[in-house]
Design a protein around this motif. Structure first.
Motif, mmCIF file in Angstrom:
data_model
loop_
_atom_site.group_PDB
_atom_site.id
_atom_site.type_symbol
_atom_site.label_atom_id
_atom_site.label_comp_id
_atom_site.label_asym_id
_atom_site.label_seq_id
_atom_site.Cartn_x
_atom_site.Cartn_y
_atom_site.Cartn_z
ATOM 1 N N ASN A 9 6.589 1.505 6.580
ATOM 2 C CA ASN A 9 6.183 0.961 5.287
ATOM 3 C C ASN A 9 5.843 2.111 4.347
ATOM 4 O OD1 ASN A 9 3.107 1.147 4.701
ATOM 5 N ND2 ASN A 9 3.162 0.484 6.852
ATOM 6 N N GLU B 69 6.642 2.048 -8.825
ATOM 7 C CA GLU B 69 6.459 1.171 -9.975
ATOM 8 C C GLU B 69 7.221 1.733 -11.157
ATOM 9 O OE1 GLU B 69 2.387 0.452 -10.805
ATOM 10 O OE2 GLU B 69 1.921 -0.336 -8.812
ATOM 11 N N THR C 62 14.922 -7.030 -1.127
ATOM 12 C CA THR C 62 14.368 -6.187 -2.186
ATOM 13 C C THR C 62 15.169 -4.897 -2.270
ATOM 14 O OG1 THR C 62 12.402 -4.927 -2.885
ATOM 15 C CG2 THR C 62 12.722 -5.221 -0.529
ATOM 16 N N GLN D 178 9.501 -6.664 0.861
ATOM 17 C CA GLN D 178 8.393 -6.139 0.061
ATOM 18 C C GLN D 178 7.187 -7.042 0.231
ATOM 19 O OE1 GLN D 178 9.264 -5.301 -4.113
ATOM 20 N NE2 GLN D 178 7.189 -5.905 -4.675
ATOM 21 N N VAL D 179 6.046 -6.438 0.498
ATOM 22 C CA VAL D 179 4.790 -7.170 0.587
ATOM 23 C C VAL D 179 3.804 -6.494 -0.356
ATOM 24 C CG1 VAL D 179 2.908 -7.950 2.068
ATOM 25 C CG2 VAL D 179 5.232 -7.815 2.992
ATOM 26 N N ARG D 180 3.479 -7.199 -1.426
ATOM 27 C CA ARG D 180 2.631 -6.659 -2.489
ATOM 28 C C ARG D 180 3.185 -5.315 -2.981
ATOM 29 N NH1 ARG D 180 -0.817 -9.266 0.987
ATOM 30 N NH2 ARG D 180 -1.313 -7.383 2.148
ATOM 31 N N ASP D 181 2.459 -4.234 -2.803
ATOM 32 C CA ASP D 181 2.897 -2.945 -3.351
ATOM 33 C C ASP D 181 3.481 -2.027 -2.280
ATOM 34 O OD1 ASP D 181 0.566 -2.495 -1.980
ATOM 35 O OD2 ASP D 181 -0.327 -1.174 -3.494
ATOM 36 N N ARG D 182 3.962 -2.610 -1.182
ATOM 37 C CA ARG D 182 4.535 -1.805 -0.101
ATOM 38 C C ARG D 182 5.950 -2.298 0.218
ATOM 39 N NH1 ARG D 182 1.381 2.631 0.913
ATOM 40 N NH2 ARG D 182 2.243 2.772 3.024
ATOM 41 N N THR D 183 6.818 -1.348 0.567
ATOM 42 C CA THR D 183 8.175 -1.649 1.021
ATOM 43 C C THR D 183 8.212 -1.518 2.539
ATOM 44 O OG1 THR D 183 9.231 -0.908 -1.022
ATOM 45 C CG2 THR D 183 10.578 -0.908 0.958
#
Length: 242
Positions: free
Chosen positions: A234, A239, A125, A164-169
């Motif tokens: 994290n 967005e 990502t 990336q997991v959902r809305d977290r880096t």
């Protein structure tokens, strides 16, 4: 609150840093001018010599001057961000590459000896986050430095994983260095605690933790003596407005 006060007291005062940066700008400019003279004379001399060895050496000198100019520019851009506190969209992937570029000479220096440090990258990502580029770079640089120093005597592998997991880096930095005992691990985020004696200030990881938390992130660390250390950061994903 206490950690924020520690950070303010130990970081170089902003106004003093601005003066230092302004002075260094003149030095960088003069140095780059000198490199231009060396580059120009080497290029002019190449067609005037008959020896292939000398011509090759002149080409190497010319190439080295361009590498030096690029290194100066990269260093200046890095420190120039110190007092530019604006926040914007940043790519953690790009910051990783920038930090590795800054550290390649340190890694190469280790690899010239009896040990070797290998770097493995797994990036899936761009890792877009909102924040201050200099501070994000500083936080990652501190961890990379610790990892390299942990492997200087033994060699090893530096694994860097960005996902990336959902809305977290998520950024995971793992070394196979000497690792830490539990009592050391429990104190690494304490101010003025260091295992480096007079060479260390104990502020590196404190600053890293503060920066991560100021960017609404979290940082975790695991370590085992003789097996290495891993840091996981994290951060909220930025967005992009559509």
């Amino acid at each position: 609150m206490e950690e924020q006060e520690i950070r303010k007291e130990n970081m170089i005062p902003e106004e003093s840093f601005k003066i230092l940066l302004n002075l260094s700008e003149g030095i960088f400019h003069d140095f780059k001018n000198s490199l231009s003279v060396i580059s120009g004379l080497s290029q002019l001399s190449i067609p005037k010599v008959e020896s292939n060895d000398i011509r090759n050496n002149l080409r190497l000198i010319n190439e080295a001057t361009f590498e030096c100019r690029d290194a100066i520019d990269r260093f200046y851009r890095s420190i120039n961000g110190y007092y530019q506190k604006e926040k914007k969209e940043n790519s953690i992937r790009n910051i990783i590459f920038s930090v590795l570029d800054m550290l390649k000479y340190k890694i190469n220096d280790v690899n010239k000896g009896k040990t070797c440090i290998e770097t493995n990258l797994s990036i899936t990502t761009p890792g877009l986050v909102y924040g201050n580029e200099y501070e994000l770079k500083q936080s990652i640089l501190n961890i990379f430095l610790n990892a390299i120093e942990a492997m200087e005597e033994t060699g090893g592998t530096l694994d860097i994983n960005l996902s990336q997991v959902r809305d977290r880096t998520f950024l995971k930095i793992k070394d196979t260095g000497i690792g830490m005992q539990k009592d050391t691990l429990d104190r690494i985020f304490e101010s003025s605690f260091t295992t480096k004696g007079k060479k260390g200030t104990g502020l590196g990881l404190v600053i890293t933790k503060n920066i991560v938390e100021e960017h609404d992130g979290e940082i975790y660390v695991k370590s085992e003596p003789g097996r290495g250390t891993s840091f996981t950061i994290n951060l909220p994903m930025y967005e992009v407005e559509k």
